[in-house]
Design an enzyme around this catalytic site. Structure first.
Site, PDB file in Angstrom:
ATOM      1  N   GLY A   1       0.782  -1.225   0.000  1.00 39.23           N
ATOM      2  CA  GLY A   1       0.000   0.000   0.000  1.00 39.23           C
ATOM      3  C   GLY A   1       0.816   1.278   0.000  1.00 39.23           C
TER       4      GLY A   1
ATOM      5  N   CYS B   1     -22.878  -7.135 -19.016  1.00 37.66           N
ATOM      6  CA  CYS B   1     -21.635  -7.299 -18.248  1.00 37.66           C
ATOM      7  C   CYS B   1     -20.542  -6.388 -18.798  1.00 37.66           C
ATOM      8  CB  CYS B   1     -21.120  -8.736 -18.371  1.00 37.66           C
ATOM      9  SG  CYS B   1     -22.061  -9.942 -17.439  1.00 37.66           S
TER      10      CYS B   1
ATOM     11  N   CYS C   1     -27.572  -9.078 -16.317  1.00 39.73           N
ATOM     12  CA  CYS C   1     -27.003  -8.873 -17.647  1.00 39.73           C
ATOM     13  C   CYS C   1     -28.010  -9.314 -18.707  1.00 39.73           C
ATOM     14  CB  CYS C   1     -25.699  -9.638 -17.797  1.00 39.73           C
ATOM     15  SG  CYS C   1     -25.044  -9.596 -19.485  1.00 39.73           S
TER      16      CYS C   1
ATOM     17  N   CYS D   1     -18.783 -12.677 -19.557  1.00 40.66           N
ATOM     18  CA  CYS D   1     -20.098 -12.740 -20.204  1.00 40.66           C
ATOM     19  C   CYS D   1     -20.090 -13.791 -21.324  1.00 40.66           C
ATOM     20  CB  CYS D   1     -20.442 -11.365 -20.762  1.00 40.66           C
ATOM     21  SG  CYS D   1     -22.151 -11.164 -21.260  1.00 40.66           S
TER      22      CYS D   1
ATOM     23  N   CYS E   1     -26.066 -12.494 -20.748  1.00 39.41           N
ATOM     24  CA  CYS E   1     -25.798 -13.789 -20.128  1.00 39.41           C
ATOM     25  C   CYS E   1     -26.660 -14.027 -18.882  1.00 39.41           C
ATOM     26  CB  CYS E   1     -24.317 -13.923 -19.781  1.00 39.41           C
ATOM     27  SG  CYS E   1     -23.822 -12.961 -18.354  1.00 39.41           S
TER      28      CYS E   1
END
Lengths: 362, 281, 187
Positions: B31, B266, B241, B272, B244
């Site tokens: 980080g 998606c 979606c 997808c 899909c």
């Protein structure tokens, strides 16, 4: 049925083919040679060399041709090429007082040893379009003096002799290199000058202008502006002597600025410094004024928060390859983040009881 | 085929060593933003030069590379970066998340869970999570050194006071291993939970800003929040979606006509397409 | 400079593969990886040699400690790395056995605003095994074990996080890493 957009690769290839054709333009017009650009658009070439940090007029001319005359795009091409080059060593400091002068003026003295030399300047031209150039008028050769000008000492050295000009301390140790180490603050003057030398001319011009209008005013005169050719040499330890290997054209500006003095120092003049590849006097003067503005703190001047006095602000934003890249990246798709914002704004509007957008998807 | 005019993966070896040293320190201090001397790349700053440099420093000839932008493999900048590495490193490329050993991404984390051994390289525009509170690097560096994140907490709480929630939809700040506050790059906050305890190595490159940072695998990554206002990942509300049928994936909204019609699909095109394929098999 | 051993056969790809192994090790503290490649003069291990070829150069001051501070290895460093040889206090990398390297406090620990500016110690050990001190922290799913010298000193180093040193342990062709984030348990 919705079908997602495909074919990015083909679109890119087609766009680039179109770019190539557009660059060439009307094929009935003869193609521009890079030698023509180098010789006849020399100041554009100089700017590309200066901001590209690479002294090579032929490559700069090629970059300008490839970039269709877009200066910043040409600078970018040169920078991207420069970064792949091996480093053989570091040259000795160039001796600008030994410069073969093509131009040298001072605003602070009517005359000085070495004289005022106007050189190939736009100054005092009347900015009237010369339609003869469009018609292909033959340009007669300029009259040439029989002998070259002698090298002339820096005009500010005469002030220095009287103690009226603040002396610059000798640099201690290695000069920092912002192409090899990330910028860090506070930035010493050598690093600041390095950043300014490759900084965007327009940005520095505006900052310098802002100091003249009172945003960090420091009363600058052009002590001296000189343009000419200097020799570049390096020490070769294996050989045990210095070797001269190139000649480059530089523009150098020293500004004369007032300094009120302090308890420990009597009043004297101080200096801002600009040094740029090629003939780029607007840039050199701008750089000198910004350099001087960035010295406000060390001079004990009232730092008013003017942009030109703020080293972190100036150095973080003066590079046009960084700024144009980041500016233009907002052209790239951001629809994922935009979608996230869209949802958030809708949610906040719902929470605030604002009328829901009619949902036609239902 | 590698373009012989350039070194493997474009960068010279000295530059790669510099990057690799920075990467190791970044992994050792999760980080924390390691300054590195970013090079000018043959694509503009802001277009993934940091990610490209990190990828170039990590790639081996045996790698299989996936490049996505907005979750999609065929967005123009993803296409451009993928073809760059095909040319200068000669590596295999794929669109399948599971088959990639290195994935360079802009703005998304793939829906398919990453597995151990994978490296996810993020392109980062502004690496400093405190930058929008304090524009000066000299100040924000001290704030990180002192672990002084009060300003960030105040700002987030102001959001709640004004809007009833934290008004950040992407680039939502996280705290890493309880120490450094980190910008996860402009991924939607929907993706933030995927950062936490990922088995993959996550590397972040910010070229213009000269910073590299990292999340080693199995690192604790918490999105900043308050006890009474816990973090919630979000996406298009109540939508699946349209292609899909996925209900748990991040969705793009597509305008389908000029009468206000729209649909949701998606953003992760590989996820997808794989679902559609599996459904028809 | 007689008898200088060769460097990488294929500098770009050999260094790339070696780096991935070192990165893998640093990202998974305690994981033992194998670094194939050239060898440097004794007493430098193959893993230390490959790690140095991958990471060190003229910009990274190097401290050679104890028996590693010998003529043949100095020549090898001068020829292959060009790294300036320095004392512990100025070193980016240091190479030697645990005892020869001396107390960790002698090395740069980083500063509060630049915690990355600390040394990386390449510690030559007689053997590496996945038994010994229990390791937890970033990079480790539950726990790992590694034979490390002087767990007390390493615990002290970890306690200084975010400052502190990072370690590469080398033995033969094997390498394991211990970043400052790793917590060391008993045993």
């Amino acid at each position: 049925m919705y079908v997602a957009v495909k074919g990015g690769a083909r679109a890119i290839a087609n766009a680039h083919a179109w770019l190539d054709a557009a660059r060439r333009g009307d094929r009935d017009v003869p193609e521009l040679g890079t030698d023509q650009i180098r010789e006849q658009l020399a100041l554009a070439v100089d700017r590309v060399m200066a901001e590209g940090s690479l002294y090579d007029p032929d490559l700069a001319a090629l970059a300008l041709k490839q970039a269709r005359g877009d200066t910043i795009e040409a600078v970018f091409l040169i920078r991207a090429y420069r970064t792949t080059l091996p480093r053989f060593g570091v040259t000795l400091p160039v001796q600008t007082d030994k410069m073969d002068l093509s131009r040298r003026i001072s605003a602070t003295y009517k005359d000085a040893p070495g004289g005022q030399v106007l050189g190939p300047t736009f100054d005092y031209t009347h900015r009237l379009l010369d339609f003869g150039l469009a018609a292909g008028r033959e340009v007669p050769p300029a009259r040439q003096a029989d002998t070259a000008l002698d090298p002339a000492p820096h005009i500010l050295s005469h002030l220095g002799g009287e103690g009226l000009m603040q002396a610059e301390p000798e640099g201690a140790g290695a000069v920092p290199d912002l192409t090899r180490d990330p910028l860090e603050f506070p930035a010493e003057r050598a690093l600041r000058l390095q950043a300014l030398a490759r900084g965007d001319e327009g940005f520095l011009l505006s900052l310098a202008y802002s100091t003249q209008r009172g945003y960090g005013r420091n009363h600058a005169f052009v002590g001296e502006l000189r343009i000419g050719t200097v020799r570049v040499s390096a020490q070769l330890p294996e050989l045990g002597f210095d070797i001269e290997f190139a000649e480059i054209v530089l523009t150098e500006c020293e500004s004369v600025n007032q300094f009120q003095g302090s308890k420990t120092e009597p009043a004297q003049f101080t200096r801002g410094y600009g040094l740029v590849f090629g003939q780029s006097e607007r840039k050199a003067i701008s750089m000198a004024l910004v350099d001087r503005a960035l010295r406000a703190e060390e001079m004990g001047e009232d730092v008013s928060g003017a942009p030109a006095q703020d080293a972190e602000f100036v150095l973080s934003h003066c590079d046009n390859i960084q700024s144009s890249g980041f500016l233009e990246h907002i052209k790239l798709p951001h629809y994922v983040d935009f979608q996230a914002e869209l949802e958030l704004v809708r949610k906040m509007r719902r929470a605030a009881g604002a009328d829901a957008v009619p949902d036609a998807a239902e | 085929m590698t373009d012989q005019a350039y070194n493997f993966a474009y960068l010279d070896e000295a530059t790669k060593r510099m990057l690799r040293r920075a990467l190791l320190k970044a992994v050792a201090i999760p980080g924390y933003q390691v300054p590195f001397s970013s090079r000018e790349m043959p694509m503009p700053y802001g277009w993934g030069t940091g990610g490209v440099q990190v990828t170039a420093a990590c790639l081996v000839p045996e790698d299989t590379l996936k490049v996505i932008d907005q979750g999609a493999d065929d967005t123009t900048n993803a296409v451009s970066i993928r073809s760059f590495f095909e040319k200068v490193a000669g590596v295999a490329t794929t669109e399948a998340t599971a088959e990639a050993s290195v994935i360079q991404t802009r703005h998304r984390i793939p829906e398919t869970p990453l597995h151990a051994g994978q490296i996810l390289v993020f392109q980062v525009p502004i690496p400093e999570p405190l930058r929008f509170l304090e524009p000066r690097e000299t100040e924000t560096r001290v704030m990180h050194a002192l672990e002084d994140y009060g300003l960030m907490q105040v700002r987030l709480y102001e959001d709640i006071a004004r809007h009833g929630e934290i008004a950040r939809a992407y680039a939502y700040p996280v705290k890493v291993e309880g120490r450094y506050v980190m910008d996860p790059s402009p991924i939607p906050k929907f993706d933030n939970p995927k950062l936490n305890m990922s088995p993959a190595l996550q590397l972040f490159g910010a070229g213009r800003e000269c910073r590299i940072y990292a999340l080693p695998p199995f690192t604790r990554v918490e999105s900043l929040d308050f006890e009474d206002y816990p973090f919630t990942p979000s996406k298009a509300a109540g939508q699946d979606c349209a292609i899909c049928g996925a209900s748990g994936s991040y969705l793009d909204e597509v305008i389908t006509d000029d009468a206000g019609g729209r649909m949701f699909v998606c953003s992760d095109t590989d996820y997808c397409a794989t679902r559609v394929q599996e459904a028809s098999a | 400079m007689d008898g200088l051993t060769p460097g990488f056969d294929h500098p770009a790809t050999d260094a790339a593969r070696a780096f991935r192994m070192v990165l893998d090790a640093m990202a998974h503290p305690g994981r033992i990886v194998t670094l194939d490649g050239p060898v440097a003069p004794a007493p430098c291990s193959q893993a230390a040699c490959v790690a140095l070829l991958t990471l060190a150069d003229a910009t990274t001051p190097l401290h050679l400690a104890g028996a590693h501070d010998c003529g043949p290895l100095r020549d090898w460093v001068a020829f292959h790395l060009g790294a300036p040889l320095v004392g512990p206090e100025d070193a980016t990398f240091a190479l030697g056995t645990w005892d020869a390297l001396g107390p960790p406090a002698a090395y740069r620990q980083g500063t509060p605003d630049y915690s990355d500016r600390s040394a990386t110690l390449i510690v030559e050990v007689p053997a590496l095994s996945a038994h010994g001190t229990r390791l937890t922290g970033p990079g480790i799913e539950t726990a790992a074990h590694l034979s490390v010298p002087d767990p007390d000193a390493l615990r002290g180093n970890a306690a200084r996080f975010p400052l502190g040193l990072d370690f590469l342990f080398t033995s033969g062709a094997q390498l394991a890493a211990l970043p400052r984030t790793t917590k060391l348990g008993d045993g």
